[in-house]
Write a protein that holds these residues in place. Structure first.
Motif, PDB file in Angstrom:
ATOM      1  N   ASP A   1      -8.301  22.249 -34.778  1.00  0.00           N
ATOM      2  CA  ASP A   1      -9.605  22.433 -35.421  1.00  0.00           C
ATOM      3  C   ASP A   1      -9.468  22.528 -36.938  1.00  0.00           C
TER       4      ASP A   1
ATOM      5  N   ASP B   1      -6.680  21.412 -38.624  1.00  0.00           N
ATOM      6  CA  ASP B   1      -5.680  20.440 -39.081  1.00  0.00           C
ATOM      7  C   ASP B   1      -4.475  21.138 -39.696  1.00  0.00           C
TER       8      ASP B   1
ATOM      9  N   ASP C   1      -4.243  14.618 -31.633  1.00  0.00           N
ATOM     10  CA  ASP C   1      -5.366  14.874 -32.528  1.00  0.00           C
ATOM     11  C   ASP C   1      -6.383  13.748 -32.407  1.00  0.00           C
ATOM     12  N   ASP C   2      -7.466  13.835 -33.183  1.00  0.00           N
ATOM     13  CA  ASP C   2      -8.534  12.845 -33.065  1.00  0.00           C
ATOM     14  C   ASP C   2      -8.144  11.482 -33.627  1.00  0.00           C
ATOM     15  N   LYS C   3      -6.982  11.366 -34.265  1.00  0.00           N
ATOM     16  CA  LYS C   3      -6.504  10.068 -34.763  1.00  0.00           C
ATOM     17  C   LYS C   3      -5.557   9.400 -33.776  1.00  0.00           C
TER      18      LYS C   3
END
Length: 843
Positions: free
Chosen positions: A803, A805, A768-770
């Protein structure tokens, strides 16, 4: 005021010294608190302070109506704050204030401040319970009290100093809803204020030191003879300062490492408590590891986040039966029983304490004690009379019917003697029996009537096997009696066993005996009822270990079938209305019996003693053994399967288990706890109906892939699967020893090792983006942080919607559910909510 009220709050309290101290202090702190500009800037509230708080100065005389000024103040107050101590319940004036406020504004804006004692001692009933209308089939309604959950602050302390310290934080818990902001925002600003005060003091000290240094320099300038000495001292001081700074950095590093170790130890201890079934302690410790422990802020560790997600069952998806909470009694539990609707459980311990819990909410509804309530200490001297009443016997041999919802005694009747209470699951009849007398009573509402007493037939004694059941909607009393003549004398003289045991069927409405069944055996092992039929097992255990199983038609008073069975039957489990089989359970085996003919269809063997058997439906039986072996028997395929990890029982030895509507109640050997288990699922799980790729975006290596051999040749013979990320840079190697090694395939560095991974990883879902990584196996998925530490273990992970979460999980058949991917703050918040729920399950 902008909100339409003259007062922000009305403080209600008893005018005793401690109560008054808390009320006055709280009044002063509320009106003097100013919200920080930083909180105001986020736009959540425009209120910067509490304007006015009403607190009556003197105790007013008790009248039928509140004085006009008080009524007016209550009507003009937005919130009611009640200072709760054991003395509050004695104040009729405070009771009137609470009732009046509820009538005007409802319950949602009442805050309870616990200043002394425990909640059940100090909170008034008007706060603890709310009224609920219960409709009935005939169109009428009754009112019952149900538990309410007020917003509460805890300022208890051994001294006024401790109370003031507790109030600094608990004040924020009251201010947050009043000002319309989050509690965590206020608490963070509170900490920042304290930190600024510390910084200010530090800067002042530094300025003072600088002033001393300047004065010394001036003195050195004017005293030329001491110049060289001062320069030498200055160099020495600088060297000492550098040494102190280095030591400080070392100490800071050591302190940071100690705190990290403490957080990791708390997380490890949390998982140990979870494994033992104590979720409350597990959540408490993992929360401490993520927030603060004994007042010391803890650094973040992935181990603590994982322990908390596991403890609160955050990502569960119906894959395991897990402990939800524990019911804890003061002493070892001697007996427990379920209410007729199986929504409540009653526990009695060896020193005479009795508690009743709501199984759905885990809340303690009522408690009785031997000392306070004069309870009899004999086994089975207390039992459910209906869903909302119990009957119990006092030491003076009085039978008491008590409504625990209304918290009042319904009726009381004097008995000739004590004994065992045999309540009917539905109806008006209650029976109290001992080995020489059976007392029959009609107990309806608040009236009780003794119908009569039964004595054993001449030459017989009661065995204690007494039941109340219904036949064609008529209440029947079934009891067993046995000859007083010793079985050894009968054997030595070769006497006939005819009529050694007898089963009596007695109609409670007409007061007439309907049938006497002769049982030519030395004992009745077990007995159960289903509609108009009675099933019982009899044994000649002392003679030749002969055992029989009998089905008896109670409507027509005739035997349907009577068959031999090759075990000492301890339980008869029926498959339900649509089933045609029953399970006759022995100690180490069970027999499937045709319910219509009595024919034996198959046999099941267990590894150890069976404790509980129940029918899931007409096709499945489930069995739990003394050593926590859980198995399911499928009738149509004649197959018994043991599931090693499906039912996560936390006891070495089980002595009791009951299947209830939504789970199981389990009792361990010599324990003061009952554990409630259920098929666990995340509370926010929803159906997911969009299409998704359940195969992930990575790939599993071919059979002849030599990556594992290259990266770790010493464990190549233990390789189970090799899984690649989508770009082939990261490789996950699962071994048969339940470890997983994660490598950077490019530079061949070991990034992390995972332990106790029950199923090999075979699906890679992505990042994910984290920077968190998502991988999966057949049962569990894993969420790994940037350093590949496990921070969560979602069950039955089948996909990730990055997208939205959302985690996509299998929930049964072809259906899929979705669970939000929670942030750390959300995990902590949910942990606090769950801990608060569990704290209400204590006796």
């Amino acid at each position: 005021m902008g909100n339409g009220y003259k007062y922000d709050a009305f403080i209600s309290y008893r005018h005793a010294e401690l109560d008054k101290f808390v009320a006055e202090t709280l009044h002063r702190k509320l009106e003097s608190y100013k919200i920080s500009k930083k909180v105001l800037s986020n736009g959540r509230t425009s209120r910067s302070k509490i304007e006015r708080v009403f607190r009556d100065k003197d105790e007013l005389p008790i009248t039928n109506n509140l004085e006009d000024p008080i009524i007016k103040a209550l009507s003009e107050s937005e919130y009611l704050i009640v200072i709760c101590t054991p003395r509050l319940k004695e104040s009729i004036w405070c009771k009137k204030e609470i009732e009046t406020f509820i009538q005007m504004h409802g319950r949602d804006k009442i805050f309870a401040v616990l200043a002394e004692g425990e909640p059940h001692e100090s909170f008034p009933e008007e706060i603890l319970y709310r009224e609920e209308k219960v409709p009935h089939p005939d169109g009428t309604e009754t009112t019952r009290l149900v538990p309410a959950e007020p917003l509460a602050a805890d300022v208890r302390g051994k001294s006024k100093k401790e109370i003031l310290k507790a109030m600094d934080v608990e004040l924020l818990r009251l201010l947050a809803p009043m000002l319309g902001v989050d509690f965590d925002d206020l608490r963070q600003r509170h900490r920042e204020r304290k930190f600024r005060r510390i910084i200010t003091a530090t800067v002042a000290a530094a300025v003072l030191c600088l002033g001393i240094g300047v004065a010394s320099s001036i003195a050195a300038y004017h005293i030329n003879k001491q110049k060289e000495q001062i320069e030498a001292q200055s160099a020495e001081i600088q060297a000492q300062a550098a040494e102190i700074e280095a030591q400080s950095e070392t100490l800071a590093t050591q302190n940071e490492q100690l705190l990290n170790n403490q957080a990791e130890n708390l997380a490890e201890e949390s998982l140990r408590y979870l494994e033992a079934g104590d979720r409350e302690k597990a959540i408490e410790l993992s929360l401490s590891a993520l927030t603060e422990y004994e007042g010391i802020p803890m650094p973040y560790t992935p181990e603590a986040q994982y322990a908390l997600t596991e403890s609160i069952h955050l990502y569960d998806a119906f894959a395991r039966i897990k402990p939800r909470y524990q019911i804890i009694m003061p002493a070892q539990i001697e007996e427990y029983m379920l209410s007729p609707d199986k929504e409540l459980v009653l526990c009695r311990d060896v020193i005479g304490n009795v508690g009743i819990w709501d199984l759905d909410t885990s809340h303690l509804i009522m408690s009785l004690s031997h000392e306070k309530d004069n309870l009899s200490l004999t086994p089975h001297s207390v039992a459910f009379d209906s869903d909302h009443c119990i009957t119990y016997i006092t030491e003076d041999n009085e039978l008491v019917k008590y409504s625990f919802w209304a918290e009042e005694e319904m009726c009381r009747i004097q008995l000739q003697s004590g004994g065992t209470v045999i309540p009917q699951k539905e109806g008006i009849y209650t029976v109290v029996c001992d080995y020489s007398n059976i007392c029959m009573l009609k107990v309806a509402g608040d009236e009780a009537e003794e119908l009569g007493n039964l004595q054993p037939s001449e030459g017989y004694t009661f065995t204690g096997d007494v039941y109340i059941t219904k036949v064609d909607d008529w209440s029947k009393l079934c009891y067993v009696e046995r000859k007083q003549e010793d079985i050894d004398d009968i054997l030595s003289e070769n006497k006939d066993m005819t009529d050694y045991c007898r089963i009596h069927i007695y109609d409670l409405f007409s007061g007439k005996e309907e049938a006497v069944i002769s049982v030519n055996f030395d004992g009745i092992n077990t007995m159960t009822f289903d509609e108009n039929y009675m099933y019982y097992a009899a044994s000649n255990y002392e003679i030749n270990s002969e055992d029989r199983l009998v089905k008896y038609d109670m409507l027509n008073n005739e035997v349907v079938w009577d068959v031999p069975i090759d075990t000492y039957v301890t339980d008869i489990c029926l498959s339900g209305k649509n089933g045609d089989a029953l399970l006759a359970v022995g100690s180490l085996e069970a027999f499937l019996i045709d319910e219509n003919t009595g024919e034996q269809r198959s046999r099941i063997d267990f590894a150890n003693t069976a404790i509980s058997t129940s029918a899931i439906n007409e096709d499945f039986f489930e069995i739990l053994t003394q050593k926590s072996e859980y198995g399911q028997y499928r009738v149509d395929s004649d197959m018994y399967v043991v599931y090693d990890d499906y039912f996560e029982v936390n006891y070495d030895t089980i002595v009791g288990c009951d299947n209830i509507k939504s789970g199981y109640i389990v009792q361990g050997l010599n324990d003061n706890k009952l554990t409630y288990y259920e098929l666990s699922n995340g509370e926010d799980i929803d159906l997911y109906e969009r299409e998704f790729n359940s195969e992930g975006i990575g790939s599993v290596a071919d059979y002849d892939d030599d990556t594992a051999q290259t990266l770790n040749p010493g464990k190549a013979n233990l390789v189970d699967t090799v899984l690649y990320s989508d770009d082939k840079k990261i490789v996950f190697i699962s071994y048969t020893d339940k470890t997983v090694e994660i490598y950077n395939r490019i530079d061949k560095t070991l990034l992390a090792t995972l332990y106790d991974v029950d199923y090999e990883l075979d699906v890679y879902y992505g990042k994910d983006d984290k920077g968190n990584t998502y991988v999966g196996s057949y049962i569990y998925g894993y969420i790994l942080d940037e350093e590949y530490n496990v921070i969560a273990r979602p069950e039955k992970l089948r996909g990730v919607d990055f997208d939205a979460d959302l985690l996509i999980v299998e929930i049964g058949g072809d259906q899929y559910g979705c669970i939000p991917i929670y942030s750390l703050d959300q995990v902590i918040s949910k942990g606090k909510v769950e801990l608060k729920k569990l704290e209400k399950s204590k006796y």
